[in-house]
Design a protein around this motif. Sequence first.
Motif, PDB file in Angstrom:
ATOM      1  N   TRP A 143       0.889  -1.274  -0.061  1.00  0.00           N
ATOM      2  CA  TRP A 143       0.040  -0.015  -0.107  1.00  0.00           C
ATOM      3  C   TRP A 143       0.961   1.274  -0.153  1.00  0.00           C
ATOM      4  O   TRP A 143       1.650   1.292   0.556  1.00  0.00           O
ATOM      5  CB  TRP A 143      -1.030  -0.040   1.005  1.00  0.00           C
ATOM      6  CG  TRP A 143      -2.003  -0.959   1.108  1.00  0.00           C
ATOM      7  CD1 TRP A 143      -1.817  -2.158   1.665  1.00  0.00           C
ATOM      8  CD2 TRP A 143      -3.295  -0.734   0.654  1.00  0.00           C
ATOM      9  NE1 TRP A 143      -3.203  -2.776   1.446  1.00  0.00           N
ATOM     10  CE2 TRP A 143      -4.029  -2.012   0.670  1.00  0.00           C
ATOM     11  CE3 TRP A 143      -4.076   0.372  -0.132  1.00  0.00           C
ATOM     12  CZ2 TRP A 143      -5.282  -2.237   0.197  1.00  0.00           C
ATOM     13  CZ3 TRP A 143      -5.163   0.113  -0.531  1.00  0.00           C
ATOM     14  CH2 TRP A 143      -5.932  -1.189  -0.519  1.00  0.00           C
ATOM     15  N   ASN A 144       0.474   2.190  -0.797  1.00  0.00           N
ATOM     16  CA  ASN A 144       1.109   3.335  -1.054  1.00  0.00           C
ATOM     17  C   ASN A 144       0.596   4.647  -0.195  1.00  0.00           C
ATOM     18  O   ASN A 144      -0.838   4.622  -0.558  1.00  0.00           O
ATOM     19  CB  ASN A 144       1.441   3.559  -2.457  1.00  0.00           C
ATOM     20  CG  ASN A 144       2.468   4.703  -2.680  1.00  0.00           C
ATOM     21  OD1 ASN A 144       3.548   4.578  -2.289  1.00  0.00           O
ATOM     22  ND2 ASN A 144       1.944   5.984  -3.135  1.00  0.00           N
ATOM     23  N   ALA A 145       1.171   5.705   0.033  1.00  0.00           N
ATOM     24  CA  ALA A 145       0.440   6.642   0.654  1.00  0.00           C
ATOM     25  C   ALA A 145       1.486   7.979   0.425  1.00  0.00           C
ATOM     26  O   ALA A 145       2.634   8.063   1.326  1.00  0.00           O
ATOM     27  CB  ALA A 145       0.172   6.759   2.244  1.00  0.00           C
ATOM     28  N   SER A 146       1.312   8.731  -0.608  1.00  0.00           N
ATOM     29  CA  SER A 146       2.049  10.026  -0.637  1.00  0.00           C
ATOM     30  C   SER A 146       1.704  11.283  -0.250  1.00  0.00           C
ATOM     31  O   SER A 146       1.905  12.257  -0.722  1.00  0.00           O
ATOM     32  CB  SER A 146       2.324   9.941  -2.176  1.00  0.00           C
ATOM     33  OG  SER A 146       2.974   9.122  -2.748  1.00  0.00           O
ATOM     34  N   HIS A 147       1.185  10.910   1.021  1.00  0.00           N
ATOM     35  CA  HIS A 147       0.692  12.264   1.705  1.00  0.00           C
ATOM     36  C   HIS A 147       1.814  13.279   2.204  1.00  0.00           C
ATOM     37  O   HIS A 147       2.797  12.731   2.777  1.00  0.00           O
ATOM     38  CB  HIS A 147      -0.197  12.124   2.975  1.00  0.00           C
ATOM     39  CG  HIS A 147      -1.387  11.442   2.515  1.00  0.00           C
ATOM     40  ND1 HIS A 147      -1.643  10.020   2.149  1.00  0.00           N
ATOM     41  CD2 HIS A 147      -2.887  11.817   2.135  1.00  0.00           C
ATOM     42  CE1 HIS A 147      -2.648   9.746   1.737  1.00  0.00           C
ATOM     43  NE2 HIS A 147      -3.663  10.918   1.769  1.00  0.00           N
ATOM     44  N   LEU A 148       1.930  14.324   1.686  1.00  0.00           N
ATOM     45  CA  LEU A 148       3.269  15.197   1.929  1.00  0.00           C
ATOM     46  C   LEU A 148       3.520  15.224   3.413  1.00  0.00           C
ATOM     47  O   LEU A 148       4.690  15.102   3.875  1.00  0.00           O
ATOM     48  CB  LEU A 148       2.743  16.706   1.364  1.00  0.00           C
ATOM     49  CG  LEU A 148       4.180  17.681   1.460  1.00  0.00           C
ATOM     50  CD1 LEU A 148       5.334  17.195   0.494  1.00  0.00           C
ATOM     51  CD2 LEU A 148       3.796  19.195   1.206  1.00  0.00           C
TER      52      LEU A 148
END
Length: 359
Positions: free
Chosen positions: A285-290
């Motif tokens: 799972w990916n999460a690119s929240h800054l």
Amino acid sequence: MKGIKKIGFYAAFILPVLLIGGYYLGGIGLSFIHIFVFVLIPIMDYLIGKDKNNIPQSDIPEVSKERFYKLVTFIWVYVQFAVLIWGFYIVATASLTLGEWLWFTSGMALVTGGVGITVAHELGHKADKLEQNYAKILLMTVCYMHFFIEHNRGHHVHVATPKDPATSRRGEHFYSFWWRSVKDGFLSAIDLEVKRLEKSKASVWSLSNQMIVFSLAPIIFVGVFTLGFSIFFERIVWEIPAFFFGQSILGFTLLELVNYIEHYGMERKILPSGRYENVTPLHSWNASHLVSNFLLFQLQRHSDHHAFAYKRYQVLEHHDSSPQLPQGYSAMIILALFPPLWFTVMDKRLELWKKELKV
């Protein structure tokens, strides 16, 4: 933007400041670090959103070598060590109520487990011996040194298969996963180390066995400080080992929450040869929240990390094809603690992603 992102990775140091400052303010101040991690970070993630920008391929070799990014992680090692020793002093000298002790201990775990294990994870993947030793020191402070063996030689080999203790199965709630991952991860590390020693024809019952060293190191570490403080205060300072092992359990529980989130329901296909397909960005799972990626040194770009484990955190990439978490880890950790809510949100998202990509 590049300069802002570089500075952003110092966001992790906000946590020790909040822990120390909150303690001396007292009262609600003890919860400042918790409010920051589990309330303000999710809010900022929601408002600011994702950063899907990737460093141009031509710039990756140069950015990977920039000393700035390595320096941040090195500084963290010394800061965490100093903050933990300060914590020993506080519990040895202050009269904390049970409530205050719980707030303080869990706050320390957010420092040592929330960020510290993340830094250890980053450093432990590198070939440089200094970085590996720093990783081991950080893991020692949460009694989870076997992670250095199991994560690199076990998890990354068996991820998204039934052989991996750290891959959570669809329909498995966190509390069941915690016991399985902690127990089987430790046993796997023992097995991996025994096989390594047998291959090199070294004795299992010697200091060549890293699992013996890794098991003894935290006990010796806390024992030395307990003895030192006990001699100085002329009493047995039992509060130090109670605090140390308490924050360790909470610290590695944060790690296991992250493990649970990162690979929930992921499965690699078995090829006609009987082997599993290679690990790709589709298996995490990916999460690119800054904002939360600043705090966690881009650990949330986990899809790219598993596909290319050698890459340093500053050059990890966002992959649109990867399964995407609805929020960053801070919010997802809270969701994982409530299984019915977790299943409601994540099972639908898992099935939708599989249908869209036909995996």
